[in-house]
Design an enzyme around this catalytic site. Structure first.
Site, PDB file in Angstrom:
ATOM      1  N   SER A 106      12.773  10.228   5.285  1.00 30.94           N
ATOM      2  CA  SER A 106      11.773  11.051   5.675  1.00 30.94           C
ATOM      3  C   SER A 106      12.426  12.489   5.849  1.00 30.94           C
ATOM      4  O   SER A 106      13.650  12.505   6.358  1.00 30.94           O
ATOM      5  CB  SER A 106      11.137  10.435   6.935  1.00 30.94           C
ATOM      6  OG  SER A 106      10.238  11.668   7.461  1.00 30.94           O
TER       7      SER A 106
ATOM      8  N   ARG B  70       0.802  -1.070  -0.176  1.00 31.07           N
ATOM      9  CA  ARG B  70      -0.121  -0.052  -0.031  1.00 31.07           C
ATOM     10  C   ARG B  70       0.791   1.269   0.062  1.00 31.07           C
ATOM     11  O   ARG B  70       2.077   1.259   0.106  1.00 31.07           O
ATOM     12  CB  ARG B  70      -1.011   0.018   1.199  1.00 31.07           C
ATOM     13  CG  ARG B  70      -0.370   0.090   2.603  1.00 31.07           C
ATOM     14  CD  ARG B  70      -1.246   0.346   3.493  1.00 31.07           C
ATOM     15  NE  ARG B  70      -0.736   0.624   5.048  1.00 31.07           N
ATOM     16  CZ  ARG B  70      -0.475  -0.365   5.716  1.00 31.07           C
ATOM     17  NH1 ARG B  70      -0.946  -1.592   5.479  1.00 31.07           N
ATOM     18  NH2 ARG B  70       0.344  -0.223   6.951  1.00 31.07           N
TER      19      ARG B  70
ATOM     20  N   TYR C 277      11.642   7.380  15.603  1.00 30.15           N
ATOM     21  CA  TYR C 277      11.400   7.502  13.747  1.00 30.15           C
ATOM     22  C   TYR C 277      12.518   8.529  13.365  1.00 30.15           C
ATOM     23  O   TYR C 277      13.052   7.964  12.241  1.00 30.15           O
ATOM     24  CB  TYR C 277      10.148   8.137  13.715  1.00 30.15           C
ATOM     25  CG  TYR C 277       9.578   8.133  12.197  1.00 30.15           C
ATOM     26  CD1 TYR C 277       9.266   6.948  11.516  1.00 30.15           C
ATOM     27  CD2 TYR C 277       9.729   9.497  11.486  1.00 30.15           C
ATOM     28  CE1 TYR C 277       8.833   7.182  10.314  1.00 30.15           C
ATOM     29  CE2 TYR C 277       9.175   9.346  10.303  1.00 30.15           C
ATOM     30  CZ  TYR C 277       8.875   8.361   9.477  1.00 30.15           C
ATOM     31  OH  TYR C 277       8.672   8.410   8.281  1.00 30.15           O
ATOM     32  N   ALA C 278      12.785   9.594  13.876  1.00 25.93           N
ATOM     33  CA  ALA C 278      13.856  10.676  13.439  1.00 25.93           C
ATOM     34  C   ALA C 278      15.222   9.743  13.145  1.00 25.93           C
ATOM     35  O   ALA C 278      16.040   9.932  12.223  1.00 25.93           O
ATOM     36  CB  ALA C 278      13.929  11.745  14.229  1.00 25.93           C
ATOM     37  N   ALA C 279      15.496   8.960  14.492  1.00 27.05           N
ATOM     38  CA  ALA C 279      16.713   8.321  14.264  1.00 27.05           C
ATOM     39  C   ALA C 279      16.863   7.187  13.263  1.00 27.05           C
ATOM     40  O   ALA C 279      17.812   7.158  12.431  1.00 27.05           O
ATOM     41  CB  ALA C 279      17.208   7.803  15.728  1.00 27.05           C
TER      42      ALA C 279
ATOM     43  N   ILE D   5       2.916  13.106   2.260  1.00 24.54           N
ATOM     44  CA  ILE D   5       2.196  12.426   1.061  1.00 24.54           C
ATOM     45  C   ILE D   5       0.891  12.121   1.465  1.00 24.54           C
ATOM     46  O   ILE D   5       0.712  11.070   2.300  1.00 24.54           O
ATOM     47  CB  ILE D   5       3.125  11.207   0.664  1.00 24.54           C
ATOM     48  CG1 ILE D   5       4.513  11.568   0.340  1.00 24.54           C
ATOM     49  CG2 ILE D   5       2.445  10.354  -0.485  1.00 24.54           C
ATOM     50  CD1 ILE D   5       4.751  12.637  -0.824  1.00 24.54           C
TER      51      ILE D   5
ATOM     52  N   THR E 104      20.273  12.414  -1.362  1.00 26.77           N
ATOM     53  CA  THR E 104      18.692  12.243  -0.555  1.00 26.77           C
ATOM     54  C   THR E 104      17.890  13.332  -1.381  1.00 26.77           C
ATOM     55  O   THR E 104      18.400  14.501  -1.507  1.00 26.77           O
ATOM     56  CB  THR E 104      18.766  12.423   0.909  1.00 26.77           C
ATOM     57  OG1 THR E 104      19.893  11.517   1.483  1.00 26.77           O
ATOM     58  CG2 THR E 104      17.372  12.484   1.347  1.00 26.77           C
TER      59      THR E 104
ATOM     60  N   LYS F 254      15.262   7.116  10.586  1.00 26.18           N
ATOM     61  CA  LYS F 254      15.322   7.636   9.007  1.00 26.18           C
ATOM     62  C   LYS F 254      16.694   8.432   8.735  1.00 26.18           C
ATOM     63  O   LYS F 254      17.060   8.416   7.539  1.00 26.18           O
ATOM     64  CB  LYS F 254      13.979   8.687   9.106  1.00 26.18           C
ATOM     65  CG  LYS F 254      12.942   8.013   8.804  1.00 26.18           C
ATOM     66  CD  LYS F 254      12.714   6.963   7.847  1.00 26.18           C
ATOM     67  CE  LYS F 254      11.532   6.245   7.770  1.00 26.18           C
ATOM     68  NZ  LYS F 254      11.200   5.406   6.744  1.00 26.18           N
TER      69      LYS F 254
ATOM     70  N   ASN G 148      11.676   0.286   1.847  1.00 27.36           N
ATOM     71  CA  ASN G 148      10.445   1.089   1.757  1.00 27.36           C
ATOM     72  C   ASN G 148       9.556   0.636   3.346  1.00 27.36           C
ATOM     73  O   ASN G 148       8.951   1.603   3.823  1.00 27.36           O
ATOM     74  CB  ASN G 148       9.557   1.439   0.864  1.00 27.36           C
ATOM     75  CG  ASN G 148       8.083   1.848   1.060  1.00 27.36           C
ATOM     76  OD1 ASN G 148       8.129   3.076   1.195  1.00 27.36           O
ATOM     77  ND2 ASN G 148       7.081   0.825   1.158  1.00 27.36           N
TER      78      ASN G 148
END
Ligand SMILES: NC(=O)c1ccc[n+]([C@@H]2O[C@H](COP(=O)([O-])OP(=O)(O)OC[C@H]3O[C@@H](n4cnc5c(N)ncnc54)[C@H](OP(=O)(O)O)[C@@H]3O)[C@@H](O)[C@H]2O)c1
Length: 255
Positions: free
Chosen positions: A150, A20, A163-165, A196, A245, A167, A98
Site C-alpha cells: 500500500s 472481491r 496497517y502502515a507497519a 482504488i 514496488t 504493509k 493480497n
C-alpha cells in the site's frame, strides 16, 4: 547462463482474498489468460458465491478453479488449503499475497489485539503462503510472487500504525525473498496501490466522497482495479524485474 524464469509455463495461481476487489480482478485476469486459479477468502460467503460465478465465466477449457474458505493468517489453514490446491490444480507457480484488513485507528485507539490481528492477517499470511509455495516453484525453475502492499508503507497513510507497519513489512519481505529466490527463476515484487475506487472501503462510497479522493491524486481520475491488474500483468511477464514496488496510486506517493 540459465534461462530459468524467462519462459512462461502454463500458470497455476493462488490469490489470497480473491473473492472481491483487487484480488477478484487479479484472479479473473489469470483465468482469462488460461491459468488455473485458487481464490481464497475468510468470511463473506455471499461475496464468495458471487466470485464463483464471475470467475467461472473467465475459466478456460483445460484450466481449473477453486474458491476456498480459510484464514490466510493461520498456518494450519494455509497448509490445509495448499494441500488441496496441489491435489486438485497441481503445483502453484504464481502467488498473490493480497488478503488484507484495514481497521482504522491511531496510536492511542488501536488495541494490542487489533495490532496483532492486522499484522497476522496482512503480513504473517504473506510469509506463510510464500514459504509453502517456494519448494514447488524452485522445483519448476519458475515462479512469480506478487505482494499487495500500500501507499501507507511509504508515507504512513491514514488507516493507522498497524496497517502502515504491516504493509511496510511486506516490502521488506518482498526484497529479501527477491534476493534469495531470484537465482531459482522466481521473481518477487510488490504493488503499492492507493485510492482504488471500486475496491475495499471505497467501493461503497458515494460520488461526493469519491470526489474527495480525486483531490489526492495527480491524474484525471482515481484508481480502478483494472489499474492494479495492468501492473500485475507486467510483473507476470517480466523475468528481469524483481524486488520492486510498483506505485499504482495516481502519483499520490509523491505527496
Ligand atoms: N482498495 C484500495 O484502494 C487499496 C489501497 C492500498 C492497498 N490495498 C490493499 O489491497 C488488498 C486488497 O484490498 P481490497 O481493497 O481489494 O479489499 P477488499 O475488497 O476488502 O477485499 C479483501 C479480500 O481479502 C479477504 N480476506 C480478508 N481477510 C482474510 C483472511 N484472513 N484470509 C483470507 N482472506 C481474507 C476478503 O474476504 P472475506 O471478507 O470473506 O474474508 C476479501 O476477499 C489489501 O491487502 C489492501 O490492504 C487496497
Amino acid at each position: 547462463m540459465s534461462d530459468a524464469g524467462a519462459v512462461i509455463p502454463p500458470l497455476t495461481g493462488i490469490v489470497t482474498g480473491g473473492t472481491r476487489g483487487i484480488g477478484l480482478g487479479l484472479a479473473a485476469w489469470l483465468l482469462r489468460r488460461g491459468a488455473s486459479v485458487a481464490a481464497t477468502y475468510r468470511r463473506d460467503e455471499s461475496e464468495a458465491e458471487n466470485a464463483r460465478r464471475v470467475l467461472a465465466e473467465c475459466l478456460s477449457p483445460q484450466a481449473g478453479l477453486l474458491v476456498l474458505q480459510g484464514d490466510a493468517g493461520n498456518p494450519d489453514e494455509v497448509d490445509r488449503q495448499y494441500q488441496r490446491v496441489r491435489r486438485e490444480l497441481g503445483p502453484v507457480n504464481v502467488l498473490v499475497n493480497n488478503a488484507g484488513l484495514m481497521p482504522r485507528g491511531n496510536l492511542e485507539t488501536i488495541t494490542d489485539s487489533i495490532w496483532r490481528e492486522t499484522i497476522r492477517v496482512n503480513l504473517d499470511s504473506a510469509f506463510y503462503w510464500t514459504s509453502r509455495v517456494v519448494p514447488d516453484m524452485k522445483a519448476a525453475g519458475f515462479g512469480r510472487i506478487v505482494n499487495i502492499s500500500s501507499i501507507a508503507a511509504r508515507g504512513g497513510g491514514v488507516i493507522g500504525p498497524h496497517y502502515a507497519a504491516s504493509k511496510a513489512g511486506m516490502i521488506g519481505l518482498t526484497r529479501y525473498a527477491a534476493r534469495e529466490l531470484g537465482p531459482a527463476g522466481i521473481t518477487v515484487n510488490a504493488i503499492a496501490p492507493a485510492f482504488i475506487g471500486d475496491a475495499g472501503v471505497f467501493r461503497d462510497w458515494n460520488p461526493d466522497q469519491k470526489a474527495r479522493l480525486q483531490e489526492q491524486v495527480f491524474t484525471p481520475r482515481i484508481g480502478r482495479v483494472e489499474d492494479v491488474v495492468r501492473a500485475f500483468a507486467y510483473l507476470i511477464d517480466s523475468p528481469f524485474v524483481t524486488g520492486v514496488t510498483l506505485d499504482v496510486n495516481g502519483g499520490a506517493f509523491m505527496i
